[in-house]
Structures are given as C-alpha cells and as structure tokens.
Design an enzyme around this catalytic site. Structure first.
Site, mmCIF file in Angstrom:
data_model
loop_
_atom_site.group_PDB
_atom_site.id
_atom_site.type_symbol
_atom_site.label_atom_id
_atom_site.label_comp_id
_atom_site.label_asym_id
_atom_site.label_seq_id
_atom_site.Cartn_x
_atom_site.Cartn_y
_atom_site.Cartn_z
ATOM 1 N N ASP A 40 -78.420 -53.103 -23.266
ATOM 2 C CA ASP A 40 -79.429 -52.734 -22.286
ATOM 3 C C ASP A 40 -79.614 -53.983 -21.429
ATOM 4 O O ASP A 40 -78.942 -54.998 -21.654
ATOM 5 C CB ASP A 40 -80.722 -52.200 -22.920
ATOM 6 C CG ASP A 40 -81.519 -53.231 -23.708
ATOM 7 O OD1 ASP A 40 -81.208 -54.442 -23.668
ATOM 8 O OD2 ASP A 40 -82.476 -52.819 -24.383
ATOM 9 N N CYS A 41 -80.481 -53.925 -20.431
ATOM 10 C CA CYS A 41 -80.527 -55.028 -19.463
ATOM 11 C C CYS A 41 -80.878 -56.369 -20.101
ATOM 12 O O CYS A 41 -80.184 -57.366 -19.886
ATOM 13 C CB CYS A 41 -81.464 -54.698 -18.302
ATOM 14 S SG CYS A 41 -83.209 -54.548 -18.738
ATOM 15 N N SER A 42 -81.936 -56.407 -20.901
ATOM 16 C CA SER A 42 -82.339 -57.689 -21.484
ATOM 17 C C SER A 42 -81.432 -58.091 -22.642
ATOM 18 O O SER A 42 -81.266 -59.277 -22.911
ATOM 19 C CB SER A 42 -83.806 -57.648 -21.919
ATOM 20 O OG SER A 42 -84.036 -56.616 -22.850
ATOM 21 N N ALA A 60 -87.320 -57.669 -20.993
ATOM 22 C CA ALA A 60 -87.232 -58.210 -19.629
ATOM 23 C C ALA A 60 -88.507 -58.926 -19.210
ATOM 24 O O ALA A 60 -88.447 -60.020 -18.636
ATOM 25 C CB ALA A 60 -86.888 -57.100 -18.636
ATOM 26 N N HIS A 94 -86.747 -54.553 -15.622
ATOM 27 C CA HIS A 94 -85.297 -54.702 -15.528
ATOM 28 C C HIS A 94 -84.946 -56.145 -15.186
ATOM 29 O O HIS A 94 -85.688 -56.822 -14.476
ATOM 30 C CB HIS A 94 -84.748 -53.755 -14.455
ATOM 31 C CG HIS A 94 -83.265 -53.632 -14.466
ATOM 32 N ND1 HIS A 94 -82.559 -53.126 -15.531
ATOM 33 C CD2 HIS A 94 -82.332 -53.977 -13.536
ATOM 34 C CE1 HIS A 94 -81.262 -53.146 -15.251
ATOM 35 N NE2 HIS A 94 -81.098 -53.668 -14.044
ATOM 36 N N HIS A 106 -75.668 -56.622 -14.080
ATOM 37 C CA HIS A 106 -76.692 -56.130 -14.996
ATOM 38 C C HIS A 106 -76.188 -54.921 -15.770
ATOM 39 O O HIS A 106 -75.224 -54.268 -15.367
ATOM 40 C CB HIS A 106 -77.961 -55.771 -14.220
ATOM 41 C CG HIS A 106 -77.764 -54.721 -13.171
ATOM 42 N ND1 HIS A 106 -78.467 -53.541 -13.156
ATOM 43 C CD2 HIS A 106 -76.952 -54.663 -12.092
ATOM 44 C CE1 HIS A 106 -78.087 -52.809 -12.115
ATOM 45 N NE2 HIS A 106 -77.167 -53.476 -11.446
#
Length: 139
Positions: A40-42, A60, A94, A106
C-alpha cells in the site's frame, strides 16, 4: 558510462532512492502490504527507505511528521510527498516518493492506475489533493 540526463544535479543518495523505488514498478497494490508481493502507499515508502537505514511507521499521516518540511517549489528527488483523500480535506491519506520532473512514484489504489506501483504526474487530482512534503535525508 554517463549517468542518465534526469540525474543531472542529483546526489548519489537521491539516485539510489529513485532507482530502488523504480525496481517495484508494477508491483500490485495490497492494503496493508509492505513487501514486493504487494504494497500500500505507506508500506511502499517505508520499504524503500528501510533500504537506506531509515525506519518509519506504516501510516501516511504519521510519515508526514518525519524529516523536515519542504515547500512544493523546492521538491527534490527522494522527498516524500503527501496527499489528502479528496480536494479540500486536511487529512493525509496517501504518500509517494518524488522522483523529479514533476513526477512521483507510489502504490496506487486507483483502478484507473491498475492498483499497482506507478509513476504519476504531480498535476490534476494529485495537485488538488497535495498537502505537504518532507525531506528525510539532507541533500
């Protein structure tokens, strides 16, 4: 051998962060993921920065407290860029890694991006929802 032109002016640490992040292009988006099996993004940002000895939380909004603030006009490759879930919101939901030339990499949960690690322009939706940036390493 000459470095690629997009590296002009970049320090080695910036080049390494960008190259490391780009190795994962196309890896699927997985909520809660923090490995090359899915990010996932983080999870993506913490995985990339972990290679450089920097540990951070898998969230995030928490990552937005690390390092030092960078104004958008001073972004450099390797900086973390943060976004809200929707235009006008103040909640950071995000994160990505700025790679230069008004682009960032990302782990995107958007179906239009194929739910994978992608490179996006810092324009349109991302410009409208942009919140802040942080520099982890001093370059």
């Amino acid at each position: 051998m000459e470095p690629p032109s997009e590296w002009d002016g970049m320090k080695l640490i910036q080049q390494l962060i960008v190259n490391t992040a780009k190795k994962y292009l196309g890896v699927p988006y997985v909520w809660g993921g923090e490995s090359p099996r899915g990010f996932d993004c983080s999870g993506f940002t913490l995985y990339v920065y972990k290679d450089f000895g920097f540990r951070m939380a898998h969230f995030a909004a928490t990552q937005a407290n690390y390092g030092k603030y960078v104004p958008m006009s001073s972004l450099k490759a390797g900086d973390l860029v943060f976004f809200a879930g929707q235009s006008g919101s103040s909640a950071i939901t995000h994160v990505g890694i700025y790679i230069g030339n008004n682009q960032f990499i990302h782990a995107s949960s958007s179906g239009s991006n194929g739910k994978r690690v992608v490179i996006s322009e810092l324009s349109g939706y991302y410009l409208r929802t942009y919140k802040t940036a942080r520099r982890i390493f001093d370059y």
